[in-house]
Structure formats: C-alpha cells, structure tokens
Scaffold this active site. Structure first.
Site, PDB file in Angstrom:
ATOM      1  N   GLU A   1       7.891  -3.644  11.883  1.00 33.52           N
ATOM      2  CA  GLU A   1       9.078  -2.783  11.675  1.00 33.52           C
ATOM      3  C   GLU A   1       9.054  -1.588  12.648  1.00 33.52           C
ATOM      4  O   GLU A   1      10.056  -1.285  13.301  1.00 33.52           O
ATOM      5  CB  GLU A   1       9.050  -2.320  10.217  1.00 33.52           C
TER       6      GLU A   1
ATOM      7  N   LYS B   1       2.068  -6.743   3.858  1.00 29.45           N
ATOM      8  CA  LYS B   1       3.086  -5.668   3.878  1.00 29.45           C
ATOM      9  C   LYS B   1       2.774  -4.650   4.975  1.00 29.45           C
ATOM     10  O   LYS B   1       3.678  -4.132   5.647  1.00 29.45           O
ATOM     11  CB  LYS B   1       3.179  -4.988   2.508  1.00 29.45           C
TER      12      LYS B   1
ATOM     13  N   SER C   1       9.463  -5.074   0.102  1.00 29.26           N
ATOM     14  CA  SER C   1      10.254  -4.538   1.214  1.00 29.26           C
ATOM     15  C   SER C   1      11.739  -4.766   1.003  1.00 29.26           C
ATOM     16  O   SER C   1      12.151  -5.764   0.432  1.00 29.26           O
ATOM     17  CB  SER C   1       9.844  -5.176   2.544  1.00 29.26           C
TER      18      SER C   1
ATOM     19  N   HIS D   1       3.843  -6.182   8.151  1.00 32.49           N
ATOM     20  CA  HIS D   1       5.323  -6.153   8.137  1.00 32.49           C
ATOM     21  C   HIS D   1       5.809  -4.795   8.639  1.00 32.49           C
ATOM     22  O   HIS D   1       6.693  -4.701   9.496  1.00 32.49           O
ATOM     23  CB  HIS D   1       5.812  -6.419   6.701  1.00 32.49           C
ATOM     24  N   ASN D   2       5.212  -3.731   8.116  1.00 33.64           N
ATOM     25  CA  ASN D   2       5.642  -2.398   8.513  1.00 33.64           C
ATOM     26  C   ASN D   2       5.294  -2.097   9.968  1.00 33.64           C
ATOM     27  O   ASN D   2       6.035  -1.409  10.664  1.00 33.64           O
ATOM     28  CB  ASN D   2       5.022  -1.334   7.593  1.00 33.64           C
TER      29      ASN D   2
END
Ligand SMILES: NC(=O)C1=CN([C@@H]2O[C@H](COP(=O)(O)OP(=O)(O)OC[C@H]3O[C@@H](n4cnc5c(N)ncnc54)[C@H](OP(=O)(O)O)[C@@H]3O)[C@@H](O)[C@H]2O)C=CC1
Ligand SMILES: O=C(CO)[C@H](O)[C@H](O)COP(=O)(O)O
Length: 468
Positions: free
Chosen positions: A192, A185, A131, A188-189
C-alpha cells in the site's frame, strides 16, 4: 441487558471496531460492543440498522457476561500496549475455550508472544489483519486471519458473512500458522505504501506536464476505467475534484506535504532487511514519507539548488508514459511484497498460501485492483512461484510497459523531478534481469580489506587473495 446472549463482542468502538460490528449486525448476528468512552457506545447503538441487535456497554464484565459461550471477542484498539492491557483485563473474566481476536495492525512478533501467552492461560488467541478502512469495515473488508485453527473455524462463518465478495467468493481465508494473519497484513500495508508513493510521483509528473486538478481527475478516471482499475486510483480520481468547504479551493492543494505513518510500512522494510529480501519500492516509499517530514530543511535546500527543468515531451505522450510507468512500478511493488511473503513464509514456517492471499486481496482491501485477478490466475497455475517476474503472463505485462517507463524515468532525472519509487522499481527489475551483476567487485573489495573470501566462476571452493 436482560438475559439475552450475544454472538460476538467487540472491544474498541473507534473507526474500525464500530463499523465492523455494525457490519456483523447487518448480517444477522446479535452483537455487543465495549468502549471506555460513553459517546462511542452510544454512537454504536444510534448508528445501528433498524431491526438489528446491537448493544453498547462501558463495562467489560457486562460485555463478557452478555456473550454466548465459547465467547468470541475481538479487539480493534491501537497496536502495542493497548492490546496487552485489553488482554490482561479480559482474561480473568473468561472461561476456558473462549476466543480472543486481535483485529488491529499489531506487529507480528507481538502476536507470536501473545499466542503463546494466551494459550498458556487456556484461551484461544488469533491475530487477524483487516483491510478496507472505514467503508470496508462497514460494508465488506478483506480479512486476514492466521494462527489458531480452532479459533478460526469458530469465527469462520461470521467472517465469511461480513467480508467483501468477489465473484461470490468471500475475501477471507486462513493465512497460515502463528502470526501469519498479521504478517500478511503488514506486507499488504507495505505494498500500500509503495503504490501510494508511485501514484504521488505520477501526480507530480503530470503536474509538471501542465495538467490541472480537473484534468488529473479525468486522466485518473480513464485509468480507473482501463487496465489500471484499482481502489487507490479510484480515490485519487475523486480527491482531485474535492473542494475545500472553508475556501472553495481545491482541497488537495491546501494539504501539507508532510505525510504521516503509523509504522506498518517501516516494519515491512525492517523485516525484509532481516529475511533478507529486496523490496526497494516499499523501502523508498517509507524513506520518502520520512523525507517529506523534513520540511524546514527542504525549504532551505531548495533555495541552494533551485530550478526544475521543463520536461521535453508533449502532454498527451507524457500522460501515456506516466500511465505505463505507474502500471509497471505498481506491478513491481506487488511482486516485491509477494516475494517477501514467499520467503517469510518459509523462514517462519507459516505456510502462507499465496494463491489465497491474492484471492482475498481482490476485494475489500486498500490494495485491491484488477492486477490481483491476474496474480491469482498465475498462482493457481504455479502456487510456489518464488518471484512473479518468472511468469510469462507477468513478463508480457512488464515488457509492454518498459519502454515508456525508461523514457519517463530518464526525462524526470534530466528535469530534476523526484521519482525515486518509480526509478527503484525499474532498477530492481534491471538488477533481476542481469545475469552477471558487478557484485564480483564487491566480493573482491570485501576480501581485500577484510579477508572475507570469495568464490570463483571457473573452479569450486572458497578463496582468499593477498591483494597488496
Ligand atoms: N483506520 C483504518 O483505516 C484501519 C485501522 N486498522 C487498525 O485497527 C486498529 C484500530 O484502529 P481505528 O479503529 O482506526 O482506531 P480508533 O482510534 O478510531 O479507535 C481505537 C479504539 O480503541 C480504544 N482504545 C484505545 N486504547 C484502549 C485501551 N487501552 N483499552 C481499551 N480500549 C482502548 C479507543 O478508545 P478511547 O476512545 O477510549 O481511547 C478507541 O475506541 C488499529 O490497530 C489500526 O492500526 C486496520 C485497518 C484499517
Ligand atoms: O491498515 C491500514 C490500511 O490498510 C491503515 O489505514 C493504516 O493505518 C495505514 O497506515 P499508515 O497510517 O501508516 O499510512
């Protein structure tokens, strides 16, 4: 290519692949990149820093032959079939013990399948989240590797060298077994998505308070200098000042309100439902991107239900309220994502170290912010915390922002301004702090129509009632 052997190979020299490879070269590793498009291999070579060893090739055979053994090859290609295609064309060219890394945003279930498949052929395979976007890849991303420990140890020094650093600590660490890297990940997104939606709702509220883009810039600049320091606040600050080079107008005002997506937010919500773990801010963010795409319907519906009332709060007070609401809801977005990782780690036996997850998210990644340091300190104290709402430091932060969050959600509802993600953060919090929820009634209804049974608070056992 002469007889030179390179340390690292990259397949896919798009935004991420090219920049990450150039970053590796800047750290002293001789690198070799493959792309089907000659313009991209050429762009790789011409953008290399003077004195670094960077070579592009349009031949996969040449890439493989040019690498020192055991070979280290990463792909940064679109998720899905391209990853399988690259693996299949690569494997016949490899030798036992070579390492293949998928650094893209692959779905973790695909990674689980590939780990087994590639291992059965005698090679190492590692799913790894990266990222930081274009700049992050070039100058220091946050890197989330997982799965094959041998593969991780093989590339660890390179990953540590190229990653972002916070207080000298590299923003890369082993995220756990199997597909843990891609799972982390994905979440994480999801976070986000949540924070981006929350920022856009705050922007809308401040626009209703009469702030111009220049004033929005100043407010976001102040927030970024204060307790809400983060990458997403920082780029939002800059967006408000950007002029369109075609018309000279503020570019943000000229951009269509239909938001696209590549799928990682949706995957987070889908997987959270399966676990099951509530991640209402992330779900709402995904839903709002979907609503944004129904532009034609929105235009027609707006004609039937017109009018947004004026918010009855002075501008300065409203800026303060929006600040607190955004801070509160951002906290909840992280809290939900981290609670999801905690549950998923147990459900899928990934042993994800949350302490290290938040540590490596402190720098390089899209969701980096001052809050990550706070979370890190909390997890250092209590690595197995099931929900950050249980921590007293977090409780202090939440309580300090609550009154203003309630005010702004109420005012927005009265005025008819959509703040679904902020409101869902507040409702999630209120539900979690409610000792007795009204779901006793849901249990009664389930038993009434479907004999699904229920438990009682005054005696042990499972009960069914003939309700009619
Ligand atoms: N952009 C970002 O900010 C981030 C992206 N990611 C993820 O990283 C991955 C790469 O993204 P990004 O660099 O932005 O994408 P780009 O579209 O910029 O680059 C993708 C590259 O993959 C190549 N490619 C596509 N299909 C194949 C194939 N079948 N075989 C070989 N090469 C192929 C393309 O080559 P060609 O030109 O020939 O089609 C292109 O060079 C994705 O999974 C993305 O989700 C992760 C973090 C951030
Ligand atoms: O991984 C990323 C950042 O961390 C990518 O930029 C990702 O593509 C963003 O997701 P989407 O395109 O769905 O908004």
């Amino acid at each position: 290519m002469a007889n030179r052997l390179f340390d690292f190979g990259m397949i896919g020299l798009g935004v991420m692949g090219r920049n990450l490879l150039l970053n590796m070269a800047d750290h002293g590793f001789p690198v070799l990149g493959f792309d089907r498009d000659a313009a991209k291999t050429q762009a790789l070579e011409t953008s290399a820093t003077a004195g670094t060893t960077v070579k592009g090739t349009g031949s996969l055979e040449e890439l493989v032959q040019g690498l020192a053994r055991p070979r280290r090859i990463m792909m940064l290609v679109p998720a899905g079939k391209p990853v399988d295609d690259v693996i299949d064309s690569l494997m016949p060219l490899l030798d036992e013990g070579d390492v293949i890394i998928d650094g893209g945003n692959s779905h973790y279930t695909d990674t689980l399948r590939r780990v087994k498949y590639v291992k059965s052929k005698g090679f190492h395979f590692m799913g790894m989240g990266v990222s930081g976007g274009e700049k992050g890849a070039r100058f220091g991303p946050s890197i989330m590797p997982g799965g094959d420990v041998q593969a991780y140890n093989n590339v660890k020094p390179m990953l540590e060298a190229v990653s972002a650093k916070v207080n000298g600590s590299p923003c890369v660490d082993y995220m756990g077994h199997d597909a843990a890297g891609h799972y982390v990940k994905m979440v994480h997104n999801g976070i986000e998505y949540g924070i981006m939606q929350l920022i856009s709702e705050s922007y809308s509220l401040l626009q209703h308070a009469g702030l111009t883009n220049a004033q929005l810039h100043d407010v976001f600049a102040k927030w970024d200098d204060g307790d809400m320091h983060s990458f997403l606040i920082e780029i939002t600050r800059d967006i408000f000042l950007k002029k369109d080079d075609k018309t000279g107008k503020d570019l943000v005002d000229l951009i269509s309100d239909k938001a696209g997506s590549k799928g990682t937010g949706k995957w987070t919500s889908q997987d959270a439902l399966d676990l099951p773990v509530p991640i209402t801010v992330i779900d709402t963010a995904v839903a709002l991107r979907n609503i944004s795409s129904f532009k034609e319907d929105r235009v027609e519906i707006a004609k039937i239900y017109p009018g947004v009332e004026k918010i009855n709060v002075a501008q300065e007070a409203m800026v303060e309220q929006v600040h607190d609401a955004l801070y509160f809801a951002t906290l909840i977005s992280y809290i939900q994502g981290l609670a999801m990782l905690q549950s998923a780690s147990a459900a899928l036996n990934m042993e994800i170290p949350l302490q290290n997850v938040v540590r490596i998210w402190r720098g390089g990644c899209i969701i980096r912010s001052g809050l990550l340091e706070t979370f890190y300190q909390v997890y250092v104290k209590n690595p197995n915390l099931s929900n950050l709402l249980l921590d007293e430091t977090i409780a202090g932060l939440i309580k300090s922002k609550l009154a203003n969050t309630r005010t702004i959600v109420a005012e927005a509802a009265k005025a008819g301004i959509p703040v679904a993600a902020i409101a869902s953060a507040l409702s999630y919090f209120d539900a979690y702090r409610t000792e007795r929820l009204p779901t006793n009634l849901v249990q009664a209804q389930r038993d009434y129509f479907g004999a699904h049974t229920y438990q009682r608070i005054d005696m042990e056992g499972t009960f069914h009632t003939e309700w009619q």
